[in-house]
Design an enzyme around this catalytic site. Sequence first.
Site, short mmCIF file in Angstrom:
data_model
loop_
_atom_site.label_atom_id
_atom_site.label_comp_id
_atom_site.label_asym_id
_atom_site.label_seq_id
_atom_site.Cartn_x
_atom_site.Cartn_y
_atom_site.Cartn_z
N TYR A 204 1.00 -1.18 0.21
CA TYR A 204 0.20 -0.03 0.03
C TYR A 204 0.90 1.25 0.09
CZ TYR A 204 -3.60 -3.55 0.98
OH TYR A 204 -4.42 -4.42 0.59
N SER A 205 0.63 2.16 -0.82
CA SER A 205 1.20 3.28 -0.95
C SER A 205 1.01 4.31 0.22
CB SER A 205 0.75 4.26 -2.11
OG SER A 205 0.93 3.28 -3.25
N CYS B 198 -0.15 7.36 -11.07
CA CYS B 198 -0.22 6.31 -10.24
C CYS B 198 -1.86 5.75 -10.16
CB CYS B 198 -0.14 6.69 -8.59
SG CYS B 198 -0.06 5.34 -7.22
N TYR C 73 -1.17 -0.66 -10.51
CA TYR C 73 -1.58 -1.85 -9.99
C TYR C 73 -2.96 -2.70 -10.38
CZ TYR C 73 -2.86 1.28 -6.24
OH TYR C 73 -3.28 2.45 -5.82
N GLU D 262 3.63 4.13 -11.12
CA GLU D 262 3.14 3.07 -10.25
C GLU D 262 1.76 2.74 -10.45
OE1 GLU D 262 5.17 2.47 -6.41
OE2 GLU D 262 3.58 3.17 -5.53
C1 LIG Z 1 3.04 -0.95 -5.64
C2 LIG Z 1 1.52 -0.98 -5.15
C3 LIG Z 1 0.94 -0.01 -4.43
C4 LIG Z 1 -0.34 -0.07 -4.13
N1 LIG Z 1 -1.12 0.95 -3.20
C5 LIG Z 1 -2.40 0.69 -3.02
C6 LIG Z 1 -3.22 1.59 -2.16
O1 LIG Z 1 -2.40 2.83 -2.04
N2 LIG Z 1 -4.29 1.25 -2.14
C7 LIG Z 1 -5.08 0.40 -2.21
O2 LIG Z 1 -6.18 0.20 -1.90
N3 LIG Z 1 -4.43 -0.87 -3.09
C8 LIG Z 1 -3.04 -0.45 -3.31
N4 LIG Z 1 -2.45 -1.57 -3.98
C9 LIG Z 1 -2.92 -2.88 -4.28
C10 LIG Z 1 -2.86 -3.82 -3.03
O3 LIG Z 1 -1.63 -4.00 -2.94
C11 LIG Z 1 -3.99 -4.99 -3.15
O4 LIG Z 1 -3.59 -5.55 -4.33
C12 LIG Z 1 -5.33 -4.77 -3.09
O5 LIG Z 1 -5.73 -4.26 -1.75
C13 LIG Z 1 -6.16 -6.00 -3.40
O6 LIG Z 1 -5.75 -6.91 -2.32
P1 LIG Z 1 -6.81 -7.85 -1.65
O7 LIG Z 1 -6.00 -8.71 -0.51
O8 LIG Z 1 -7.79 -7.10 -1.01
O9 LIG Z 1 -7.11 -8.62 -2.90
P2 LIG Z 1 -6.87 -10.20 -3.21
O10 LIG Z 1 -7.42 -11.29 -2.28
O11 LIG Z 1 -5.69 -10.19 -3.32
O12 LIG Z 1 -7.65 -10.23 -4.60
C14 LIG Z 1 -8.95 -10.51 -4.71
C15 LIG Z 1 -9.33 -10.50 -6.10
O13 LIG Z 1 -9.15 -9.05 -6.70
C16 LIG Z 1 -8.42 -8.71 -7.45
N5 LIG Z 1 -7.97 -7.49 -7.16
C17 LIG Z 1 -7.10 -7.30 -6.55
N6 LIG Z 1 -6.60 -5.88 -6.52
C18 LIG Z 1 -7.79 -5.43 -7.28
C19 LIG Z 1 -7.88 -4.17 -7.19
N7 LIG Z 1 -7.29 -2.91 -6.82
N8 LIG Z 1 -9.07 -3.80 -8.14
C20 LIG Z 1 -10.08 -4.61 -8.56
N9 LIG Z 1 -9.53 -5.93 -8.31
C21 LIG Z 1 -8.46 -6.54 -7.53
C22 LIG Z 1 -7.68 -9.94 -7.67
O14 LIG Z 1 -7.21 -10.06 -8.93
C23 LIG Z 1 -8.49 -11.08 -7.20
O15 LIG Z 1 -9.07 -11.66 -8.17
C24 LIG Z 1 -1.04 -1.36 -4.33
C25 LIG Z 1 -0.54 -2.33 -5.12
C26 LIG Z 1 0.93 -2.12 -5.33
C27 LIG Z 1 1.84 -3.25 -6.37
#
Ligand SMILES: Cc1cc2nc3c(=O)[nH]c(=O)nc-3n(C[C@H](O)[C@H](O)[C@H](O)COP(=O)(O)OP(=O)(O)OC[C@H]3O[C@@H](n4cnc5c(N)ncnc54)[C@H](O)[C@@H]3O)c2cc1C
Length: 423
Positions: free
Chosen positions: A212-213, A381, A423, A421
């Site tokens: 998370y950023s 981003c 994602y 950045e």
């Molecule tokens: C460099 C970086 C910075 C990030 N910063 C932030 C941030 O500031 N705030 C933030 O909320 N997230 C951010 N993310 C995304 C975060 O890391 C997670 O991927 C996101 O919160 C989903 O994780 P989860 O465990 O809830 O979902 P998971 O259980 O991992 O995934 C559930 C399902 O949802 C899908 N999915 C995953 N992410 C998303 C999404 N964003 N939108 C739609 N579908 C998705 C997956 O493919 C999967 O099918 C960032 C990612 C990266 C790589």
Amino acid sequence: MNAPIPSRVLNQHLIDPEICIRCNTCEETCPIDAITHDANNYVVDPGICNHCMACVPPCPTGAIDNWLKVLSDQAYSMQDQFGWDVLPAAQDIPDGMAGGETPADPQAEEAVQADALDEISPLEGMPSTAAGSSIPPWSAAHPYVNLYTHKNPVTATVVGNYRVTGDDTESDIRHIVLDFGTTSFPVLEGQSIAIFPPGTDGAGRPHHARQYSIASPRDGERPRYNNLSLTVKRVTTDYDGKDAAGVCSNYLCDLKKNDTVKIIGPFGNTFLMPNQADANIIMICTGTGSAPMRAMTERCRRLLKEDAFKGRLMLFFGARTERELPYFGPLMNLPKDFIDINLALSREQGRPKRYVQDLIRERAADVLPLLESESTCIYVCGLKGMEDGVLQALEAVVSDAGRPWAELHAQLKSQGRLHFETY
Ligand SMILES: Cc1cc2nc3c(=O)[nH]c(=O)nc-3n(C[C@H](O)[C@H](O)[C@H](O)COP(=O)(O)OP(=O)(O)OC[C@H]3O[C@@H](n4cnc5c(N)ncnc54)[C@H](O)[C@@H]3O)c2cc1C
Ligand code: SF4
Ligand code: SF4
């Protein structure tokens, strides 16, 4: 009959599954698609990887920088790697072949020497296929990275969690404030942390950490209180729109005051803001991509109070409606002569659909001089899908003015002035 090919020592490139936070950066970076992933692990195909090292510096955790000496006929397959929870121990290499000693076969000798060369080759000059810079702006402060790892995570306490999108909207985005107590956790604007959700996945393994950023500036959400903030979107569907409750985002969005969370990081050494007083910053974001932009804006606002910020801020912010735009109220209260705000709303009733790339084109007359100034850095981003559109819009701004985009793009990259950045 063909003679059997003698076994030789390979320096196999492997990803440490214990440290990897599954951020996908390496897969995007690898110029020859040697990296892939399944639901469990990111892995390197030993038949494709040529040890070019392009993936090593962008990895935020160092998980990718693992090289294990193995005998070529015992190299770990992709299938082996998909199943790992930890890296395997070193293989027994027969005497005379270990430590870079060469086997008798001349072809194998060449291969071993090439591997040895790879091991000492400098990282500079490596191929870069990314559209953005792999170095920070020249004046950026020096970041701390990987202070806390899987082996020594830190615990933070939730001191605030509130919704920053309209209550009546689908999109539940939260502003979460975490306090580190007496533990030092130095961060810079543009860095991120990773959080471990509790519990295990379907295969009974502990969930991996999600990144998370950081949404607050370097001196904290509340200055000198050793805290930081995040902007977290509750994931309720997958990328195809099918129901899927995201593991970590739902855990975070449901946290209450005084709950504790397990954190590693900080990560990120390129998406850092410039530090010189006359720096201009163009920020282009959607949804939670606003987190690092909030951090940078707040840093500049604090510097302005000390008369230490002389640059220009220009923001392009995309959302479906105003009410789905995180931090809309506080953003609109910022002085107009401090930040030039451009909102691209795609589902606002009675208004034409606008995306960030449309607004960048519309504001070409103001964007162009900023792009051409060496004091300007650009940060993008948010959703992965925005990269191409933004690049095309920047290219149009420059080309329509009769300037060579390829040349300026190369300069932006080499000077650490264009950062993505997504994602
Ligand atoms: C460099 C970086 C910075 C990030 N910063 C932030 C941030 O500031 N705030 C933030 O909320 N997230 C951010 N993310 C995304 C975060 O890391 C997670 O991927 C996101 O919160 C989903 O994780 P989860 O465990 O809830 O979902 P998971 O259980 O991992 O995934 C559930 C399902 O949802 C899908 N999915 C995953 N992410 C998303 C999404 N964003 N939108 C739609 N579908 C998705 C997956 O493919 C999967 O099918 C960032 C990612 C990266 C790589
Ligand atoms: S943490 Fe490193 S190895 Fe893991 S997915 Fe990200 S870039 Fe790849
Ligand atoms: S070293 Fe080069 S070829 Fe191998 S995985 Fe990394 S980027 Fe791809």
